[in-house]
Structures are given as structure tokens and as C-alpha cells.
Design an enzyme around this catalytic site. Structure first.
Site, PDB file in Angstrom:
ATOM      1  N   SER A 172       0.848  -1.185   0.000  1.00 24.25           N
ATOM      2  CA  SER A 172       0.000   0.000   0.000  1.00 24.25           C
ATOM      3  C   SER A 172       0.887   1.239   0.000  1.00 24.25           C
ATOM      4  O   SER A 172       1.973   1.241   0.592  1.00 24.25           O
ATOM      5  CB  SER A 172      -0.906  -0.011   1.236  1.00 24.25           C
ATOM      6  OG  SER A 172      -1.483   1.262   1.436  1.00 24.25           O
ATOM      7  N   ARG A 221     -21.010  -5.436 -47.168  1.00 26.45           N
ATOM      8  CA  ARG A 221     -19.933  -4.939 -46.299  1.00 26.45           C
ATOM      9  C   ARG A 221     -20.501  -3.769 -45.525  1.00 26.45           C
ATOM     10  O   ARG A 221     -21.130  -2.896 -46.111  1.00 26.45           O
ATOM     11  CB  ARG A 221     -18.691  -4.533 -47.110  1.00 26.45           C
ATOM     12  CG  ARG A 221     -17.988  -5.742 -47.719  1.00 26.45           C
ATOM     13  CD  ARG A 221     -16.632  -5.423 -48.350  1.00 26.45           C
ATOM     14  NE  ARG A 221     -15.737  -4.810 -47.388  1.00 26.45           N
ATOM     15  CZ  ARG A 221     -15.106  -3.646 -47.603  1.00 26.45           C
ATOM     16  NH1 ARG A 221     -15.280  -2.982 -48.718  1.00 26.45           N
ATOM     17  NH2 ARG A 221     -14.311  -3.166 -46.700  1.00 26.45           N
ATOM     18  N   ASN A 261      -1.857  -6.562   0.088  1.00 26.19           N
ATOM     19  CA  ASN A 261      -3.020  -6.531  -0.795  1.00 26.19           C
ATOM     20  C   ASN A 261      -3.033  -7.711  -1.779  1.00 26.19           C
ATOM     21  O   ASN A 261      -1.991  -8.041  -2.354  1.00 26.19           O
ATOM     22  CB  ASN A 261      -3.037  -5.226  -1.593  1.00 26.19           C
ATOM     23  CG  ASN A 261      -3.275  -4.017  -0.711  1.00 26.19           C
ATOM     24  OD1 ASN A 261      -4.006  -4.090   0.261  1.00 26.19           O
ATOM     25  ND2 ASN A 261      -2.641  -2.901  -1.039  1.00 26.19           N
ATOM     26  N   LYS A 283      -0.292  -3.465   5.180  1.00 23.80           N
ATOM     27  CA  LYS A 283      -1.216  -4.171   4.299  1.00 23.80           C
ATOM     28  C   LYS A 283      -0.476  -5.104   3.344  1.00 23.80           C
ATOM     29  O   LYS A 283       0.620  -4.817   2.883  1.00 23.80           O
ATOM     30  CB  LYS A 283      -2.054  -3.178   3.489  1.00 23.80           C
ATOM     31  CG  LYS A 283      -3.058  -2.396   4.307  1.00 23.80           C
ATOM     32  CD  LYS A 283      -3.923  -1.521   3.405  1.00 23.80           C
ATOM     33  CE  LYS A 283      -4.854  -2.349   2.553  1.00 23.80           C
ATOM     34  NZ  LYS A 283      -5.652  -1.493   1.634  1.00 23.80           N
TER      35      LYS A 283
END
Length: 361
Positions: free
Chosen positions: A257, A296, A265, A263
Site C-alpha cells: 500500500s 460490407r 493486498n 497491508k
């Protein structure tokens, strides 16, 4: 990719080199050269081959992009440059083809080259999930329904479910038919020439020109969306079970983080989840192009190019990230047992794991 978009805001993308502007340019040149090889005399083929080799390393893609605006596609200025480069052999450049023939074929070549590594990553995912299912066949954990604990299950059964989806995704991708395109200005070109062209570029021979019969693109879109959704289910479960208050799973190499150093993650799962949310929207554009008028279409074909490339990139990135996620996934059986609020037998769940692992891709 061009310097205008290196993917700074798309870390979930994969297949960068295989799908970048330079790769698309080379695939278009490959199609042009294949067209010459099946029609032109040897001296013309040699001249076109030299010109294609020189243009494949084109450094000024921005100029080609600007010129593409005049005719609405990049094939027109590419052909003009090729014809200028080969001089007296110019009539053999793009002979009988229309721009859509070259670009459709080029995108099928790009797809084939993207799907190879993507399938290899799915094989890693499937193999890793086999190991997790076997190792944790009898590891009890709480099943959760409508966000709440239900009855006990096993982590092995959850891993077996993820594997089933990954196998289903692989099967859908593996059976895709990637055809060459060569129908000429109105889809009436000699089928024998189309077949020879398809063999030369190594793509499937189409039953009919598919200028306005966009099943190959729609089928590809569906398979890519399913793949991202299947891997997204894996990611969604990892994201829930790796929450700090649950702690039953964690990524082997998590992300940091910018503001909270404590943290860890679940970045791989986050990237997969981001891809899974984007591809369905891209797929809706590709399905929408099925409703193409005349022989087309004005706009329907043009609308496919970037969404198709982006869907390929996101699916390739999701498979890459899933392979990394599964290979390093950490399972915490003690937390699974501690979180169980409702006792009960897990024998049936374990038996289902054994049954699920009998399915081979």
C-alpha cells in the site's frame, strides 16, 4: 504498443507485444504477402517480400495512423506505401482483396498468437487447482451463502469448482475457429483463391466470406468473456477469503500500500476482478456488430477492432495473473477450522472433489 498508450492505466492487460500496433502492422503485411504468394509471379513476390520486411520495422506509425483517417482504416495507406515500394510489381499488391480482407485476417492472426500463451496460462491454473483440490479434499471450511455462514464444506471442493470453470473456459477457447478472410470488394471472390490464401496464412478456410457474417468474432467474444468471468469467480472468492477478519487465504506475493505498510493486498485477484468487469462491456459491442447490413457494413466492422484487441489483452492478462495467483496461493486450514460456526460432516463435499477431479481438460 505505441508510445501513445503503453498501458500505464491498464496493469491488468497481457499480450502487449502480440497485440500492439507494430504487431497489427506486421500481421497486415503478412496477409498482403500471403496474397501475393498465391497469385503473383516469383519476381513480384520477391519484391513484395522485401518491401514487407522493410515496412514491418516501420518506426513512424503515427504517420500511418494519421493517413488511416482519410479512408477510415489503416490498410489503404499501407497498400499505397507497398505499391510505391515495389514499382513495376505494384499491380500484384492487394490483388483482388478489399481492406476488410486484410484487417480481418490480421486480427485473426493476432488472436491465434494471443491464444497460445493464454491457453498455456490456463493449463498452469488448472494444474495448480488440481493440487489444491487434492491437498485440501478433506480440509473443512464454512460454506457461505448470501454472505452468511451456511453448512460446512471443504476447501478442496471450492478449488475443484474453480478448476471446473477454468476447464470450461479452456475448452471454449480451444475449439474456436479462426478463419482467414478473402471475399473481395463484395464477397464474391473465387472460393478456391480464398482456400489457398487461408492455407498460406495458416488459418481456417471459411465456408463463405464473413464480411457481414460475424460469427467468428462473436464466438471469440463469448469465449473471452466466459474466460474472464470464470477466472473472476476465482478472484472474487480469494478477495473475500483473504480479508483480514477471515484470513483463510492469502496471496503468496501480495502488493503493498502507498500509505499503509502493514497491508498485504491481494493484487493478482484485484487485477483479475478488474478484467472480469471490463470484458462483458466490450463483448456487447462485438455482439452488436452481428447486425451488419449489406455485403460490407459501414461502422459495424470498424467498431470491432479496438474492443476485440482490448478483450484479448484483458483475457490474456487475467490468465497470466490467475496462473501467478494459483501458483502462490497460501491456504490457512487453521483459520478455516476456527471460523466454522456450524458443525457438520464434510464427507459429501470430499466425495464431490474426487468426482470433479475425474474430469480432464
Amino acid at each position: 504498443m505505441s508510445s501513445a498508450d503503453l498501458g500505464l492505466l491498464s496493469p491488468m492487460r497481457g499480450a502487449g507485444e502480440a497485440t500492439g500496433d507494430q504487431a497489427v502492422l506486421r500481421a497486415m503485411l503478412e496477409a498482403e504477402l500471403a496474397l501475393a504468394r498465391i497469385q503473383a509471379p516469383a519476381e513480384a513476390v520477391a519484391a513484395i517480400e522485401r518491401a514487407c520486411a522493410a515496412m514491418a520495422e516501420l518506426s513512424d506509425l503515427a504517420a500511418l495512423v494519421e493517413l488511416a483517417r482519410a479512408g477510415g482504416n489503416p490498410v489503404i495507406p499501407l497498400v499505397e506505401r507497398l505499391r510505391a515500394a515495389v514499382g513495376e510489381h505494384a499491380r500484384w499488391v492487394h490483388a483482388g482483396a478489399t481492406s476488410q480482407d486484410i484487417l480481418d485476417t490480421a486480427l485473426m492472426l493476432i488472436t491465434r498468437r494471443t491464444l497460445g500463451p493464454l491457453l498455456a496460462d490456463l493449463d498452469i491454473v488448472i494444474g495448480g487447482l488440481i493440487r489444491l483440490a487434492r491437498d485440501h479434499r478433506d480440509t473443512p471450511m464454512a460454506a457461505r451463502t448470501l454472505t452468511q455462514q451456511a453448512v460446512p464444506t471443504t476447501f478442496g471442493l471450492k478449488a475443484a469448482g474453480w478448476r471446473k470453470l477454468a476447464i470450461d473456459a479452456r475448452r471454449r477457447l480451444a475449439v474456436l475457429e479462426l478463419p482467414a478472410q478473402l471475399g473481395g470488394p463484395a464477397g464474391t471472390l473465387d472460393p478456391a483463391l480464398t482456400a489457398a490464401f487461408a492455407r498460406e496464412v495458416g488459418l481456417a478456410v471459411p465456408l463463405l466470406p464473413w464480411h457481414v457474417l460475424r460469427a467468428p468474432v462473436a464466438d471469440l467474444a463469448g469465449a473471452l468473456a466466459f474466460t474472464c468471468g470464470a477466472l473472476g469467480k476465482l478472484a472474487a472468492d480469494v478477495l473475500v477469503l483473504s480479508r483480514g477478519e477471515i484470513g483463510e487465504l492469502s496471496e503468496g506475493v501480495g502488493g503493498s500500500s502507498s500509505s499503509m505498510p502493514h497491508k498485504h493486498n491481494p493484487v493478482r485477484a484485484v487485477m483479475i476482478a478488474a478484467a472480469a468487469r471490463q470484458v462483458p462491456a466490450l463483448t456487447s459491442i462485438l455482439y452488436g456488430s452481428l447486425a451488419a447490413e449489406d455485403e460490407r457494413p459501414p461502422g459495424a466492422w470498424h467498431a470491432e477492432w479496438q474492443p476485440l484487441r482490448e478483450a484479448l489483452r484483458l483475457a490474456a492478462g487475467a490468465a497470466r495473473d490467475a496462473a501467478e495467483l494459483v501458483s502462490g496461493l497460501r491456504v490457512h486450514p487453521d483459520r478455516m477450522r476456527a471460523n466454522l460456526a456450524v458443525p457438520g460432516s464434510t464427507g459429501a463435499a470430499a466425495d464431490l472433489v474426487t468426482r470433479a477431479l475425474e474430469d480432464t481438460p
